[in-house]
Design an enzyme around this catalytic site. Structure first.
Site, short mmCIF file in Angstrom:
data_model
loop_
_atom_site.label_atom_id
_atom_site.label_comp_id
_atom_site.label_asym_id
_atom_site.label_seq_id
_atom_site.Cartn_x
_atom_site.Cartn_y
_atom_site.Cartn_z
N CYS A 80 0.72 -1.17 -0.55
CA CYS A 80 0.35 -0.27 0.05
C CYS A 80 0.68 1.31 0.35
O CYS A 80 0.56 2.36 -0.33
CB CYS A 80 -0.96 -0.08 0.99
SG CYS A 80 -2.07 -1.08 1.59
N HIS A 318 -9.57 2.86 -2.44
CA HIS A 318 -7.94 2.58 -2.33
C HIS A 318 -6.89 1.44 -3.78
O HIS A 318 -6.16 0.67 -3.50
CB HIS A 318 -7.21 2.48 -1.21
CG HIS A 318 -6.12 1.35 -0.99
ND1 HIS A 318 -4.99 1.64 -0.90
CD2 HIS A 318 -5.83 0.20 0.19
CE1 HIS A 318 -3.74 1.86 -0.70
NE2 HIS A 318 -4.11 0.41 0.37
#
Lengths: 368, 139
Positions: A80, A318
């Site tokens: 991430c 995301h």
């Protein structure tokens, strides 16, 4: 080390785009960032492409559609934190004098459903069904609830705040407000995390143009946004939970500031409880006080420190490789006064933070 | 029916038939690890020694997974506990035999072996899991 500025930002709205390839998402973001910066492709000396799973040489496929000028193109994966890592790499390359101008783009097309961690199919973790990202945050939530009295309502209020902010953000995937009741009543994923506390699975792309401060004036007269702090850390044995504390300490030290100097922060809220935990570890509020800060509205756009004024991962979405870059785009728009309905008053210092599976964390500090 | 461990060298049973986790210990700094590994995560010394690990520990935190990833073929929901063994290593696995209403953080647990799933031939694939230690355990 030279000063590094960000002179261009561009973004492809997050959403579900089954008919678009990653090039279809990333290319417009790149072109928008170049136009925003006033930089012609021939002046771009290096390019960085952050993504997790879009395939081999994705950066080359994208940049090749702009122009084939033989420049070094780097593909960056760091879970991430991929996008933030690309910013860190580009920053250091320019600061050290290797390049004057760089373009970077973060992007991802996401699969639906519960996201796993890093573990491969043969691993013990995969076999045991531990490969569930919400479960890791759920465990942290339960610990905080046990030790500090954090409540489910306080966690839900983060989701509510970020959906409210996202409704003001034209690039967000989810632009619909939710209530505390709706958040808590949504399907339970891993106790205590419910569906509406999880970011959506979204496709998207974001791009930035970075340059050495001294060359920026050739291209633009927009307000200069400086990268003052940039860090990437991994786990330290025996202290697996403090990646955010260490990454932010490095960034604060580099920038010569502390948490109290930060006006707005884009923080890793893939799961709503994450925002509360990260705000404590970033030093915005004392440990254990994160829930109370949310109750008191201190992290609203109009609050003491605007946390996730973009709507965060909760509502923007995301796309893994995009997020770190998207956060910096938001910081740039805020610091330039271009954030429209989401504008944080008197924004002068911004912090961005991502945290990824496998023990990665990256913090940036930007300032005008 | 044959019992097959999910992976080799993770666990064994002792003379009394109780489950024992197998890990590593660093000869330089003494840190203990599960699963076994080649070099020390703390001081990077290579050539770690094999060791049996503590059979009991404490629940640091937990969750109940109700929506599993597509690759999980077992029953849902399941409880995952994060345990710190009495001799240091931390690991996660399933907690069995507890009620959903049980308060778990801080509770003592012991390692057990239990079925993970059956393989295509009907053999039992076995893995280490945790149970709440009877009468609060040995501490």
């Amino acid at each position: 080390m030279r000063n590094v500025t960000i002179i261009g930002a561009g973004m492809h709205k997050c959403g579900r785009y089954p008919d678009k390839s990653y090039v279809d998402l990333a290319l417009p973001a790149c072109l928008d960032a170049l136009d925003d910066a006033g930089v012609p492709w021939k002046d771009v000396q290096s390019a960085y492409a952050s993504h997790i799973s879009q395939g081999v040489s994705a950066g080359q496929a994208i940049m090749g559609q702009i122009g084939l000028t033989g420049i070094p193109i780097y593909n960056v994966e760091n879970a991430c934190c991929a996008g933030s890592t690309a910013v860190n790499l580009a920053f250091h390359a320019i600061a050290s004098g290797q390049y004057d101008v760089a373009l970077l783009v973060g992007f991802e097309k996401m699969k639906k459903g519960v996201i796993g961690g890093i573990f491969d199919e043969m691993s013990l973790e995969e076999n045991l069904g531990l490969n569930v990202m919400p479960a890791l945050y759920a465990m942290l939530a339960n610990s905080h609830m046990h030790h500090y009295g954090l409540t489910q309502e306080q966690i839900a209020k983060v989701a509510v705040k970020n959906h409210k902010n996202g409704a003001l953000n034209p690039h967000a995937h989810i632009r619909k407000e939710v209530t505390v009741e709706e958040v808590l009543a949504s399907r339970m994923i891993a106790d205590p995390i419910t569906l509406l506390q999880c970011c959506p699975t979204s496709d998207g792309a974001a791009a930035l143009v970075l340059c050495a401060e001294e060359v920026g004036g050739r291209y633009t007269s927009k307000r200069k946004v400086f990268i003052r702090g940039s860090s990437v850390v991994s786990e330290l044995c025996g202290r697996e939970n403090d990646v955010t504390t260490r990454a932010s300490a490095k960034a604060y030290e580099m920038a010569g500031i502390g948490p109290k100097d930060v006006d707005l922060a884009e923080v890793h809220d893939a799961f709503a409880v994450g925002e509360i935990l990260h705000c404590e570890h970033l030093g915005f509020c004392p440990e254990g006080e994160g829930g109370r800060w949310v109750d008191e509205g201190r992290t609203e756009i109009t609050g003491e420190i605007a946390v996730n004024p973009s709507g965060g991962l909760q509502s923007r979405g995301h796309p893994l490789g995009m997020t770190g870059v998207a956060q910096v785009c938001e910081a740039v728009w805020q610091l330039r006064g271009e954030a429209g309905a989401r504008q944080v008053a008197d924004a002068r210092v911004a912090l961005t933070h991502t945290q990824g599976a496998g023990g990665v964390c990256s913090v940036h500090i930007l300032a005008v | 029916m044959i019992q097959i461990p999910v992976k080799e060298r993770l666990f064994k049973t002792d003379a009394g038939g109780r489950a024992v986790l197998m890990g590593s210990v660093c000869p330089a700094c003494g840190t203990r690890f599960f699963p076994a590994r080649g070099s020390c995560a703390k001081c990077a010394k290579r050539g770690l020694a094999q060791t049996d690990l503590a059979r009991e520990g404490e629940i640091v935190t937990y969750t109940i997974v109700r929506q599993a990833p597509a690759t999980w073929k077992g029953e849902v929901p399941y409880t995952i506990v994060w345990v710190k063994l009495d001799d240091g290593p931390e690991l996660m696995s399933h907690l069995i035999g507890a009620r959903e209403s049980d308060s778990l953080i801080g509770r003592r647990v012991e390692v057990v072996l239990d079925k993970l799933r059956n393989d295509a031939d009907g053999n039992e694939i076995v893995v280490h899991k945790f149970k709440l230690a009877p009468n609060g355990g040995n501490r």
